[in-house]
Design a protein around this motif. Structure first.
Motif, PDB file in Angstrom:
ATOM      1  N   VAL A  48       0.807  -1.219   0.000  1.00 30.31           N
ATOM      2  CA  VAL A  48       0.000   0.000   0.000  1.00 30.31           C
ATOM      3  C   VAL A  48       0.846   1.279   0.000  1.00 30.31           C
ATOM      4  O   VAL A  48       0.294   2.381  -0.060  1.00 30.31           O
ATOM      5  CB  VAL A  48      -0.973   0.026   1.199  1.00 30.31           C
ATOM      6  CG1 VAL A  48      -1.813  -1.251   1.226  1.00 30.31           C
ATOM      7  CG2 VAL A  48      -0.255   0.239   2.518  1.00 30.31           C
ATOM      8  N   PHE A  83      -1.756   4.622   0.246  1.00 33.71           N
ATOM      9  CA  PHE A  83      -2.512   4.816   1.476  1.00 33.71           C
ATOM     10  C   PHE A  83      -1.762   5.770   2.407  1.00 33.71           C
ATOM     11  O   PHE A  83      -0.524   5.773   2.439  1.00 33.71           O
ATOM     12  CB  PHE A  83      -2.705   3.489   2.214  1.00 33.71           C
ATOM     13  CG  PHE A  83      -3.639   2.517   1.547  1.00 33.71           C
ATOM     14  CD1 PHE A  83      -4.101   2.701   0.253  1.00 33.71           C
ATOM     15  CD2 PHE A  83      -4.047   1.382   2.238  1.00 33.71           C
ATOM     16  CE1 PHE A  83      -4.939   1.791  -0.356  1.00 33.71           C
ATOM     17  CE2 PHE A  83      -4.895   0.461   1.651  1.00 33.71           C
ATOM     18  CZ  PHE A  83      -5.345   0.664   0.355  1.00 33.71           C
ATOM     19  N   MET A 132      -7.239   6.099   1.399  1.00 32.78           N
ATOM     20  CA  MET A 132      -6.861   5.075   0.426  1.00 32.78           C
ATOM     21  C   MET A 132      -7.125   5.607  -0.976  1.00 32.78           C
ATOM     22  O   MET A 132      -8.251   6.014  -1.280  1.00 32.78           O
ATOM     23  CB  MET A 132      -7.668   3.795   0.671  1.00 32.78           C
ATOM     24  CG  MET A 132      -7.561   3.270   2.087  1.00 32.78           C
ATOM     25  SD  MET A 132      -8.366   1.681   2.313  1.00 32.78           S
ATOM     26  CE  MET A 132     -10.066   2.137   2.060  1.00 32.78           C
ATOM     27  N   ASP A 173      -7.229  -4.921  -2.770  1.00 35.23           N
ATOM     28  CA  ASP A 173      -7.419  -4.200  -1.506  1.00 35.23           C
ATOM     29  C   ASP A 173      -8.740  -4.573  -0.839  1.00 35.23           C
ATOM     30  O   ASP A 173      -9.009  -4.137   0.292  1.00 35.23           O
ATOM     31  CB  ASP A 173      -7.388  -2.686  -1.742  1.00 35.23           C
ATOM     32  CG  ASP A 173      -6.036  -2.188  -2.214  1.00 35.23           C
ATOM     33  OD1 ASP A 173      -6.016  -1.339  -3.134  1.00 35.23           O
ATOM     34  OD2 ASP A 173      -5.010  -2.646  -1.677  1.00 35.23           O
TER      35      ASP A 173
END
Length: 118
Positions: free
Chosen positions: A64, A68, A83, A90
């Motif tokens: 991520v 994120f 996000m 995900d």
């Protein structure tokens, strides 16, 4: 009593964005390291991101990084996960976790479902 209440999950298309929130109560939020985990059926819960009590350090899972962002508002007792560029992989239930030290079991929220699909 201790409560961690997540919200902000939902259905989003690939490439889209969501912001998760976790409202904390019943403990001194500003003292705890906070983190987001996620879990899909049949797999272990995995760490997504973590942030220290003063927000001085943040860590992310490789999957991520760059997409994120974890943040917190100690005045409002809220943890966030922004996000972006979401991918189908995900898709999971996202949980927030509060950790103080090894002598105290961590606190967990009930989770919020994130589904990334076209």
């Amino acid at each position: 009593q201790v409560q961690l209440v997540e919200s902000g999950g939902g259905l989003v298309q690939p490439g889209g964005s969501l912001r998760l929130s976790c409202v904390a109560s019943g403990f001194i939020f500003s003292m705890f390291t906070m983190s987001w985990y996620r879990q899909v059926p049949g797999k272990q819960r995995e760490l997504v991101a973590a942030i220290t009590s003063d927000a001085g350090n943040r860590n992310y899972a490789d999957s991520v990084k760059g997409r994120f962002t974890i943040s917190r508002d100690n005045a409002k007792n809220i943890l966030y996960l922004q996000m972006t560029s979401l991918k189908p992989e995900d898709t999971a239930v996202y949980y927030c976790r509060a950790f103080l030290d090894t002598f105290l079991p961590p606190y967990w929220g009930q989770g919020t479902q994130v589904t990334v699909s076209s």
